[in-house]
Motif scaffolding. Structure first.
Motif, PDB file in Angstrom:
ATOM      1  N   LEU A   1     -93.782  62.075 -81.471  1.00  0.00           N
ATOM      2  CA  LEU A   1     -94.559  60.854 -81.736  1.00  0.00           C
ATOM      3  C   LEU A   1     -95.987  61.211 -82.115  1.00  0.00           C
ATOM      4  N   ALA A   2     -96.534  62.228 -81.438  1.00  0.00           N
ATOM      5  CA  ALA A   2     -97.880  62.698 -81.786  1.00  0.00           C
ATOM      6  C   ALA A   2     -97.887  63.306 -83.183  1.00  0.00           C
ATOM      7  N   ALA A   3     -96.824  64.033 -83.518  1.00  0.00           N
ATOM      8  CA  ALA A   3     -96.732  64.626 -84.856  1.00  0.00           C
ATOM      9  C   ALA A   3     -96.779  63.546 -85.930  1.00  0.00           C
ATOM     10  N   LEU A   4     -96.009  62.483 -85.729  1.00  0.00           N
ATOM     11  CA  LEU A   4     -96.013  61.380 -86.693  1.00  0.00           C
ATOM     12  C   LEU A   4     -97.395  60.751 -86.778  1.00  0.00           C
ATOM     13  N   ALA A   5     -98.027  60.571 -85.632  1.00  0.00           N
ATOM     14  CA  ALA A   5     -99.365  59.967 -85.607  1.00  0.00           C
ATOM     15  C   ALA A   5    -100.371  60.822 -86.358  1.00  0.00           C
ATOM     16  N   SER A   6    -100.213  62.135 -86.266  1.00  0.00           N
ATOM     17  CA  SER A   6    -101.170  63.059 -86.892  1.00  0.00           C
ATOM     18  C   SER A   6    -101.042  63.094 -88.408  1.00  0.00           C
ATOM     19  N   GLY A   7     -99.827  62.844 -88.902  1.00  0.00           N
ATOM     20  CA  GLY A   7     -99.577  62.983 -90.330  1.00  0.00           C
ATOM     21  C   GLY A   7     -99.494  64.436 -90.791  1.00  0.00           C
TER      22      GLY A   7
ATOM     23  N   VAL B   1     -85.161  59.741 -83.084  1.00  0.00           N
ATOM     24  CA  VAL B   1     -84.520  59.613 -84.402  1.00  0.00           C
ATOM     25  C   VAL B   1     -85.049  58.378 -85.128  1.00  0.00           C
ATOM     26  N   CYS B   2     -85.127  57.278 -84.416  1.00  0.00           N
ATOM     27  CA  CYS B   2     -85.536  56.014 -85.054  1.00  0.00           C
ATOM     28  C   CYS B   2     -87.017  56.009 -85.418  1.00  0.00           C
ATOM     29  N   GLN B   3     -87.866  56.605 -84.574  1.00  0.00           N
ATOM     30  CA  GLN B   3     -89.291  56.665 -84.897  1.00  0.00           C
ATOM     31  C   GLN B   3     -89.523  57.539 -86.126  1.00  0.00           C
TER      32      GLN B   3
ATOM     33  N   PHE C   1     -88.363  55.541 -89.134  1.00  0.00           N
ATOM     34  CA  PHE C   1     -89.314  54.459 -89.397  1.00  0.00           C
ATOM     35  C   PHE C   1     -90.542  55.003 -90.118  1.00  0.00           C
ATOM     36  N   TYR C   2     -91.048  56.137 -89.652  1.00  0.00           N
ATOM     37  CA  TYR C   2     -92.225  56.749 -90.273  1.00  0.00           C
ATOM     38  C   TYR C   2     -91.933  57.173 -91.706  1.00  0.00           C
ATOM     39  N   LYS C   3     -90.750  57.757 -91.905  1.00  0.00           N
ATOM     40  CA  LYS C   3     -90.364  58.260 -93.225  1.00  0.00           C
ATOM     41  C   LYS C   3     -89.790  57.175 -94.135  1.00  0.00           C
ATOM     42  N   LYS C   4     -89.617  55.964 -93.566  1.00  0.00           N
ATOM     43  CA  LYS C   4     -88.981  54.859 -94.301  1.00  0.00           C
ATOM     44  C   LYS C   4     -87.610  55.299 -94.838  1.00  0.00           C
ATOM     45  N   SER C   5     -86.844  55.930 -93.947  1.00  0.00           N
ATOM     46  CA  SER C   5     -85.577  56.524 -94.350  1.00  0.00           C
ATOM     47  C   SER C   5     -84.433  56.039 -93.464  1.00  0.00           C
TER      48      SER C   5
END
Length: 391
Positions: free
Chosen positions: A45-51, A108-110, A113-117
């Motif tokens: 989740l932190a990885a996604l937040a960081s970009g 998996v879902c987060q 959601f981040y990747k819009k995939s």
């Protein structure tokens, strides 16, 4: 301070990245040089937040490792060793880890959601469906609440067991996340049924048929919501992680949410570090739960009063509390919590300790803990960018 703490946190997450996913710690201590389900997803989740694409790729590898080592009945590994070509897989120690299953679904879902995939969810749909079937089986009585063994979740040396609030809430989050993609009326009804049982059995002055009517009537709702109940009755310690999830998911009516949010922030403000203890109040040697607590450890006892799960303060848990504050538009309070997380992580030249003694502020547990860094990253980015979790 905040920018330096953020940079140091990203650096630690990068050091904890491996070909198999996020490791629990940068130090090769005990079983921390492993890919853990809950630690790995929280770091994800932190990885996604960081970009940061390197960290996001590590998150994807984490999910791949967990999925690849799913047990045939659906259990997601608690952790997977990365020391050899033949993975050593653990599904739990003294008991299995129920929350590994829900964290995997959320992860998996987060990511999707981040990747819009939607394809990413489809890729793991077989594994997720096995997880959901297993969660249904773990109700045992088919009445919508999971029955969790002692040692069955992140608080693996604490006293919670039976119908544990934290695990019910994680399941709601997991189902909501998955249903964002599959849009199933059956899952929608299941979410409604679980929330109804949470509100009936854990909230004060609730209506409806209780699991344990006699025990419910004896509960004094003084420290927020009870952390768990079982056939032997309720345990009423304040569970910070559970309350953060409860508030993130906005369960219950607004006056109750506001009351719990205020209680939690006031509690954090009274501590030496300005952080919310994992469970409160601590259990002492004279208390009836002490024997249950002192025997629930496989190696060494760590749950001394004000430490570890027994009233210790964790940066990771406070990261989720900060997100809960933000969810309720308490931005200034969330900033205070972030500052206090960063001060804790900065101790001993940014050693990112696992937890701290709430009474003395002395560091405890393992240093260079990945999810301590994750707390800084996802709360910092939620405050300073448009990053949003799927809730």
């Amino acid at each position: 301070m905040n920018n330096l703490a953020y940079i140091k946190s990203i650096e630690l997450l990068q050091k904890c990245s491996s070909q198999e996913g996020f490791l629990a710690s940068a130090n090769n201590i005990s079983n921390y040089k492993r890919v853990w389900a809950r630690d790995g997803v929280i770091c994800g989740l932190a990885a996604l937040a960081s970009g940061d694409e390197f960290l996001i790729n590590t998150f994807e590898k984490t999910l791949e490792t967990l999925a690849k080592n799913q047990h045939e009945i659906g259990t997601i590994p608690s952790n997977v060793s990365v020391d050899s070509t033949n993975a050593e897989v653990s599904y739990g120690g003294l008991a299995g880890r129920v929350d590994a299953v829900t964290w995997f679904i959320i992860g998996v879902c987060q990511y999707a959601f981040y990747k819009k995939s939607d394809d990413f969810v489809i890729k793991y749909q077989t594994q997720i469906e096995k997880c959901l079937s297993l969660l249904d089986a773990w109700e045992f009585n088919n009445k919508h609440l999971l029955y969790v063994p002692l040692s069955g979740n992140w608080a693996d040396e604490y006293i919670t067991d039976g119908y544990v609030l934290y695990d019910q809430l994680l399941r709601v989050w997991a189902l909501k996340n998955y249903n964002n993609f599959v849009k199933s009326e059956t899952i929608t009804q299941k979410i409604h049924s679980i929330i109804n049982q949470i509100e009936t059995n854990f909230l004060p002055k609730s209506t409806g048929e209780k699991y344990h009517e006699r025990a419910y009537k004896e509960v004094l709702f003084e420290n927020g919501l009870p952390c768990s109940f079982s056939p032997s009755g309720y345990k009423t310690q304040f569970d910070a992680f559970a309350h953060a999830l409860f508030l993130l998911l906005k369960i219950g009516k607004k006056p109750l949410q506001k009351e719990l949010l205020q209680y939690a922030f006031d509690l954090s403000s009274k501590t030496k570090m300005g952080l919310l203890p994992a469970f409160w109040p601590p259990i002492f040697e004279a208390d009836e739960d002490w024997n249950l607590l002192k025997n629930n450890c496989k190696y060494e006892f760590r749950n001394f009063p004000f430490e570890f799960h027994n009233g210790g303060s964790w940066a990771m848990v406070n990261g989720f509390f900060g997100l809960a504050l933000l969810q309720h538009n308490e931005t200034e309070k969330a900033k205070i919590i972030l500052n206090n997380i960063n001060s804790a992580n900065a101790k001993e030249k940014f050693s990112f300790y696992e937890n701290f003694n709430t009474e003395t502020a002395k560091s405890n547990g393992v240093p260079f803990c990945a999810w301590s860094a994750a707390a800084t990253v996802f709360l910092h980015q939620s405050l300073n960018t448009n990053f949003k979790l799927l809730l």
